[in-house]
Motif scaffolding. Structure first.
Motif, PDB file in Angstrom:
ATOM      1  N   GLN A  63       0.824  -1.208   0.000  1.00  0.00           N
ATOM      2  CA  GLN A  63       0.000   0.000   0.000  1.00  0.00           C
ATOM      3  C   GLN A  63       0.854   1.253   0.000  1.00  0.00           C
ATOM      4  OE1 GLN A  63      -2.512  -0.326   3.392  1.00  0.00           O
ATOM      5  NE2 GLN A  63      -0.864  -0.259   4.882  1.00  0.00           N
ATOM      6  N   ARG A  65       3.318   3.560  -1.916  1.00  0.00           N
ATOM      7  CA  ARG A  65       3.884   3.909  -3.213  1.00  0.00           C
ATOM      8  C   ARG A  65       4.007   2.699  -4.133  1.00  0.00           C
ATOM      9  NH1 ARG A  65       5.495   9.245  -2.881  1.00  0.00           N
ATOM     10  NH2 ARG A  65       5.910   9.007  -5.076  1.00  0.00           N
ATOM     11  N   TRP A 102      -7.254   0.440   5.194  1.00  0.00           N
ATOM     12  CA  TRP A 102      -5.858   0.160   4.887  1.00  0.00           C
ATOM     13  C   TRP A 102      -5.448  -1.105   5.623  1.00  0.00           C
ATOM     14  CZ3 TRP A 102      -4.298   2.873   0.938  1.00  0.00           C
ATOM     15  CH2 TRP A 102      -4.887   4.117   0.705  1.00  0.00           C
TER      16      TRP A 102
ATOM     17  N   PRO C  92      -5.076   1.368  -7.931  1.00  0.00           N
ATOM     18  CA  PRO C  92      -5.860   1.563  -6.716  1.00  0.00           C
ATOM     19  C   PRO C  92      -5.308   2.759  -5.949  1.00  0.00           C
ATOM     20  CG  PRO C  92      -4.197  -0.087  -6.357  1.00  0.00           C
ATOM     21  CD  PRO C  92      -3.990   0.415  -7.759  1.00  0.00           C
ATOM     22  N   PRO C  93      -6.022   3.227  -4.937  1.00  0.00           N
ATOM     23  CA  PRO C  93      -5.461   4.278  -4.083  1.00  0.00           C
ATOM     24  C   PRO C  93      -4.235   3.716  -3.350  1.00  0.00           C
ATOM     25  CG  PRO C  93      -7.782   3.865  -3.583  1.00  0.00           C
ATOM     26  CD  PRO C  93      -7.333   2.768  -4.468  1.00  0.00           C
ATOM     27  N   TYR C  94      -3.332   4.578  -2.930  1.00  0.00           N
ATOM     28  CA  TYR C  94      -2.144   4.072  -2.230  1.00  0.00           C
ATOM     29  C   TYR C  94      -1.685   5.084  -1.185  1.00  0.00           C
ATOM     30  CZ  TYR C  94       0.446   7.216  -5.281  1.00  0.00           C
ATOM     31  OH  TYR C  94       0.917   8.327  -5.938  1.00  0.00           O
ATOM     32  N   GLN C  95      -0.760   4.632  -0.355  1.00  0.00           N
ATOM     33  CA  GLN C  95      -0.185   5.519   0.651  1.00  0.00           C
ATOM     34  C   GLN C  95       1.158   6.013   0.183  1.00  0.00           C
ATOM     35  OE1 GLN C  95      -0.091   3.029   4.158  1.00  0.00           O
ATOM     36  NE2 GLN C  95      -1.978   3.976   4.897  1.00  0.00           N
ATOM     37  N   SER C  96       1.382   7.306   0.350  1.00  0.00           N
ATOM     38  CA  SER C  96       2.693   7.824   0.026  1.00  0.00           C
ATOM     39  C   SER C  96       3.331   8.279   1.323  1.00  0.00           C
ATOM     40  CB  SER C  96       2.572   8.992  -0.942  1.00  0.00           C
ATOM     41  OG  SER C  96       1.996  10.076  -0.254  1.00  0.00           O
ATOM     42  N   GLY C 100      -2.131   8.280   2.983  1.00  0.00           N
ATOM     43  CA  GLY C 100      -2.901   7.939   1.794  1.00  0.00           C
ATOM     44  C   GLY C 100      -4.364   8.248   1.999  1.00  0.00           C
TER      45      GLY C 100
END
Lengths: 407, 374, 407, 374
Positions: A63, A65, A102, C92-96, C100
């Motif tokens: 999840q 990057r 998440w 998909p959505p993601y965390q940076s 996220g």
């Protein structure tokens, strides 16, 4: 509708880690996508191990990057994972009818993908992480798991007793059955450390994942919750001792060391091993060119490099340029680094695309006391420009451009 | 682009000696990690021509091995993609004949050529290394209203003369093709237009011309279509001004390789990607005591000795004290300790035992056949 | 490192929709994955349009149950999208580094993937949705966009004036330049409805996406925010009129109708169109077998079906079984449906894997008044079992098994 | 599995008349949407054997077209995967010879066979349709300690007799192979063991046996390895008990197709997936007035007429009033209004004009060649 073939074992690779101890090297990529060993990335090791062990279905849970990792894995073709049934799948968190969340912990990440696993009705599920460099036949481990009639088999490796406090330690009886799991113990009873490689009988794992999810206080983590729960319930957990090279590359020092291990013939991490090849996405560059003034010793140099300087005990990834008079020693130069004329790079990791200006010095070090003392590794971040004649002392992390000093 | 690319994988005649005994010209190794066909094939792909037929004649196992399904050139496609066309025959007696010329080869594969949806055909041989802008070529072909556009060059490109056997083309002042003759006189005056063997033609016209020529028992594209129909068809030239290496004999092969040691040439040749088969080999390893200069080294090599002015293919091992100069060494060859080589071409899978010496000359390099043990 | 080729135009397909008006049909799949036309899924239409228009790089934005869509698209091979550079990517959505978040609106979904788009440095970006059935050459639309020197070109289609209140309507001058956009207007000034197909000059789109993201009050939606913002700023927006078949299949009635359109030779949705093929992932089943007692008229039947009953004006997806004496008329039978002996199915959509018991009646309807009156469509959900002799009146949605009534 | 699959794509002799004039046996259409090779090839894939070589001899364009890169069989692989092996020759004079037997064919492709990493080889022809458990076969081969395991069947599988030309195998009471002879007498007594042409052997042993046989000028696997070495080698049998259709003449071809109209046979044949080339065609369309019974219909067909007891391949059009009975119709053939067909095999791309009538007999079906216009 499609004939779906049952798979005996599929793998779930936990690639979520941001790897914050790798600092500037993981600003833009997840840790498993960090370059390693002259042309590979860390994730190539578990992926190639899977393929070489005959496992052709791998869920990659991520999840953080995921773009780079997604583009890197692509269709899975470099690892022969572009299968019609199975292959490599990036599995991000998603929203369902009930909403989405998440990934909370390692176990929760697997829990959120129960449906994916059930698509292949596997008998066994292999859990891997994307943080380690090693060559291992998971199929042999599966045979062991079956032979022991285990619910879960954990791969372990002997670590020096003085380092046991950094690992999860397995205490086993003489049959290798695990009766206790100590997380980073001060007083370890064994030096068998968990490698983060588990084989579960799927039916059992599914049961414990569902139980764990119901427990609101759980951190939903394999090591902290799921494995202890199974021990409490007296499930047959076995340790499988791996004897070979295995290294967590989670710190700058460890990343540097394990890269250097590639150059050491005495260390059993042979990458040039046709029956156990490590696959990677190739760069499609011209072959390297070694020019007139080059001097090279004990180094690994990849395609697309142009070498006109001196290279010693170093690893150069594809597309690196080292100009005349420059000296690179004991260093790792990631793809597309340029080292300009007369620059000196020592004991350093230079990230992708960085530009080391003319006559600058990276890893500068006053040879004060006795030889052989520990020398801190310098790091230059991705696409950083270090201006000509800059001096970067040993152990420095350069995360912004260094401008030219007007004299 | 709306173009079918056709590559002839063989030379009608060549003087490549042992180098093409077991393989067709198209699969001859070049510049360390490539095969001859990688250059025209990558050129097609780089210009968006993704429907490519390779006409094969004989000894094309190594070619099929190299091309595989076409993955590395991104040519595994449902529409178009890469096809290798082996000789076809309807009856057993026909089967024994080799193609009598390029027209015969086209005729023998017309069933496949006809089926593709492309409107134009660009044909090329695999005896040349070049980087041509096929988009502009096609545009000019269409704009000029030509029936056939023949690509020529006036540059000798480092060749001492126009390659012998090359076709010299004559155009009139309006740029229409008039006449051609075979270069037998080793012409070296600048400004001579010689055919690169690259042609553009509408597919429908090609189909007609091939059928007509076959009916008349005419088999050679240059003579029997260009020359014979120069009055009837509007045949025009297109001058190619980039680099071009022509490989038809051993000296030419050696020289073509040596060209890649010049940085200017490498820059031009690799400005656009050249795709080739991926081998999953490790990076090259240099050991203490090695000495390498002005050389191309490929991945999977292990170098302990000295290499100068040479091109070393993938997976070659060069032992301690060995010296390799002015040589071309193909895949997986092993050069043991103390060997001295100068002006030598070592084919694949050769083993040169300890302390052997082999010396050729630039005009006549020593060629060691595939799999030999010296 | 890899030679990355610049792409003139890439497509971003908004496949996020749960499609709640499709009820039981989208419990387990996102709307674009709903079956259509005898062997296709809705998403096959925009994907095939892209490939046939020469667009080989497509980002598929999704956060709702992506598993099925992910597995369906796989390597992209069925659409010739398994490219080395480009291809189809599930995004998909993601965390940076900064955390996220889920996709907030259509524009935000694109915003979160700026980096993906920039990887290909396109000049133009095509925005598509996964909710419509149509065949369209986006390349012709791009030529129009270039010719008009537009910042954004919106595909529009003439709809009946009485339906304009269901659409976003474009008001244009005689040059087709858009001067006003009315969202579901009560009093429309034009009957040109937006098809949800946009071409943006990337540079412009990027600018407005970043602006829109800064506006905390924005719903981050193309229709509500981004297009109006561009109009306010007097950007050259043009409408491109599409003349062909186009249908939103967002309701049960529309899904049924547009499927029936496939059987109507007067309606210009010819699927058997070699130069503009609709690609789909094939089921790899044996050919269909038509047995002794079958009677078939005006129907489309796919591979793997076994037909021994009567089929009229119906569409049978792969692997459907219709037993002796059963009658299927004016219905859509999705993959692997079984209609047992003497059952009657009329004006119905039967979802994947449902089992219609012997002598049961689906869509039962008392022929009370005049012929030809509107008849409501019945729906039987995925894997539902309808017991023998059950009667399901017209217009019913069956979302749970119907048990056998003991007599 | 650690096995190389080898498929012979051609029959050494067949009586398939026009059906194999333009194509090799392996690419002969079967059961609506398949080609003969799909059956053995899918069998390999279903049992996890993903390293497969197809030995091609002539007219293999249609085979290459069908197999493409092997995508539909999931055989595009870096390790193993599908390889089509065309005839190879070192010199031009050799090239003219056809293989003199299966040993010659193996010898001619030994360079490729040798390179694969598999330990065992399973060989099969493409003249048979079956579904065999290769895993159990290999296990038995290993357990029995046999040098070669020959797979036989005792079932006539609906054939009136053991197919003529089949090899009858004799084993002693310990199950060791003793002798074989060619079936010329149309044996129909139950319990006769006849060879399916499927063999298991260690690859290293195969290499040796082939080299030895070639040195002695012996070219036929059955006679020159099985019979000649029956005393020396431990050759054992493995009885295959499933369905098996053998196709070596037109009547057999027709019967094999007709078998697929029996639901019991279809169930057995399609219990495991049979992979074939994907065509991206639309589902079959049935129009008002059509009448279809007891028939296989493939996708892309448009049916307006009557079809009974027939197998209709992809993309066939059958016009109003046309009647097709007891027939096999291959791809993209068009049958116009009012045509009557009974016991006919129509090859690909045939056009049968309005109101034509063609009638064959079950023992001698009419065969219409590819591309004919009747």
């Amino acid at each position: 509708m499609r004939h779906r073939q049952k798979k005996e074992m599929i793998a779930m690779l936990l690639a979520g880690g941001q790897g914050s101890r790798l600092g500037v090297l993981t600003n833009d990529v997840a840790k498993p996508a960090v370059p390693f060993g002259g042309k590979y990335r860390i994730i190539d090791f578990p992926l190639s191990n899977c393929v070489n062990s005959g496992i052709d279905t791998i869920g990659v849970l991520t999840q953080y990057r995921p773009l780079e990792l997604n583009a890197y894995i692509g269709s899975g073709q470099p690892w022969d994972l572009d299968r019609l049934y199975g292959g490599a799948f990036i599995l991000p968190p998603y929203q369902s009818f009930q909403g989405g969340e998440w990934y909370k912990g390692t176990a929760n990440a697997i829990y959120q993908n129960l449906e994916f696993i059930d698509m292949y009705s596997p008998e066994y599920v292999l859990i891997l992480s994307g943080d380690h460099v090693y060559k291992m036949n998971y199929n042999q481990m599966l045979d062991y798991h079956k032979g022991k009639n285990a619910s879960c088999t954990l791969a372990v490796i002997q670590v020096p007793w003085e380092e046991t406090d950094r690992f999860g330690v397995m205490n086993t009886d003489e049959e290798m059955r695990v009766y206790e799991f100590q997380e980073k113990p001060k007083e370890a009873k064994s030096n068998l450390a968990s490698m983060g490689v588990y084989i579960f009988t799927w039916e059992k794992l599914k049961h414990y994942l569902i139980q764990d999810e119901l427990n609101k206080e759980s951190a939903n983590d394999f090591g902290k919750n799921l494995i202890p729960d199974m021990l409490v319930n007296d499930e047959p957990l076995f340790a499988y001792e791996f004897k070979g090279y295995w290294k967590d590359v989670g710190t700058i020092q460890a990343l540097w060391e394990s890269n250097m291990d590639v150059l050491d013939p005495l260390i059993p991490l042979e990458l040039d091993d046709p029956p156990w090849r490590i696959y990677t996405r190739s760069s499609n560059l011209p072959p390297q060119f070694v020019a007139e003034h080059a001097t090279i010793s004990n180094s690994s140099i990849a395609d697309g490099c142009f070498i006109d300087g001196t290279i010693e005990n170093s690893i150069l990834f594809p597309g690196v340029t080292v100009e005349m008079g420059a000296v690179v020693s004991n260093s790792i130069l990631m793809p597309n680094v340029t080292v300009e004329k007369d620059a000196i790079v020592e004991y350093a990791i230079i990230a992708r695309g960085a530009q080391i200006g003319q006559s600058s010095q990276i890893g500068q070090w006053k040879r004060v006391e006795k030889e052989g003392m520990h020398r801190d590794i310098s790091v230059v971040g991705e696409d950083i420009t270090v201006a000509a004649r800059s001096v970067v002392p040993a152990g420095t992390v350069v995360s912004a451009d260094i401008e030219e000093v007007s004299v | 682009m709306n173009v079918l690319g056709i590559i002839f994988s063989y030379a009608e005649q060549d003087s490549l000696r042992e180098l093409t005994r077991h393989r067709t010209l198209a699969s001859l190794p070049m510049a360390g990690r490539y095969r001859m066909i990688d250059f025209p094939l990558s050129n097609f792909v780089n210009d968006g021509i993704t429907d490519v037929s390779v006409i094969a004649l004989k000894n094309f196992h190594s070619l099929m091995d190299h091309l595989g399904a076409g993955r590395e050139w991104d040519l595994i496609r449902k529409r178009g993609g890469l096809r290798v066309l082996p000789p076809f025959s309807m009856t057993e007696s026909d089967r024994d004949k080799l193609y009598r010329g390029s027209i015969d080869a086209l005729a023998g594969n017309m069933h496949s050529i006809r089926r593709t949806l492309a409107e134009y055909v660009i044909m090329t041989g695999s005896n040349i290394i070049y980087s041509m802008d096929f988009k502009t070529l096609l545009e000019q072909h269409i704009e000029s209203g030509a029936d056939i556009t023949a690509v020529y060059t006036k540059d000798l490109n480092g060749h001492p003369t126009v390659p012998s056997g090359a076709m010299i083309l004559h155009f009139n002042e309006e740029g229409r093709f008039q006449e051609l003759y075979v270069n037998k006189e080793n012409i070296n005056q600048p400004g001579t237009a010689w055919s690169t063997g690259v042609f553009v033609i509408k597919k429908s016209l090609l189909e007609t011309l091939v059928a007509d020529a076959m009916a008349l028992g005419k088999y050679h594209f240059h003579e029997d279509i260009l020359r014979r129909l120069s009055k009837v068809l509007n045949i025009r030239g297109y001058e190619y001004k980039g680099f071009l290496l022509e490989v038809s004999n051993v000296t030419g092969y050696m020289q073509a390789n040596m060209n890649f040691l010049s940085s200017g040439f490498r820059e031009a040749a690799f400005q656009r990607p050249i795709y080739t088969k991926s081998k999953d080999s490790v990076p090259a390893r240099y050991f203490d005591g090695c000495k390498v200069s002005n050389s191309i080294i490929s991945d999977g090599c292990r170098i302990e000795g000295t290499v100068e002015n040479s091109l070393i293919s993938r997976g070659v091992r060069i032992g301690k004290g060995a010296v390799v100069r002015n040589s071309v060494v193909m895949q997986n060859t092993e050069i043991m300790r103390g060997v001295h080589l100068d002006h030598v071409i070592l084919d694949k899978d050769v083993i040169v035992r300890e302390n052997r010496r082999l010396t050729g000359h630039i005009t006549y390099p020593v060629v060691i056949e595939k799999g030999s043990i010296i």
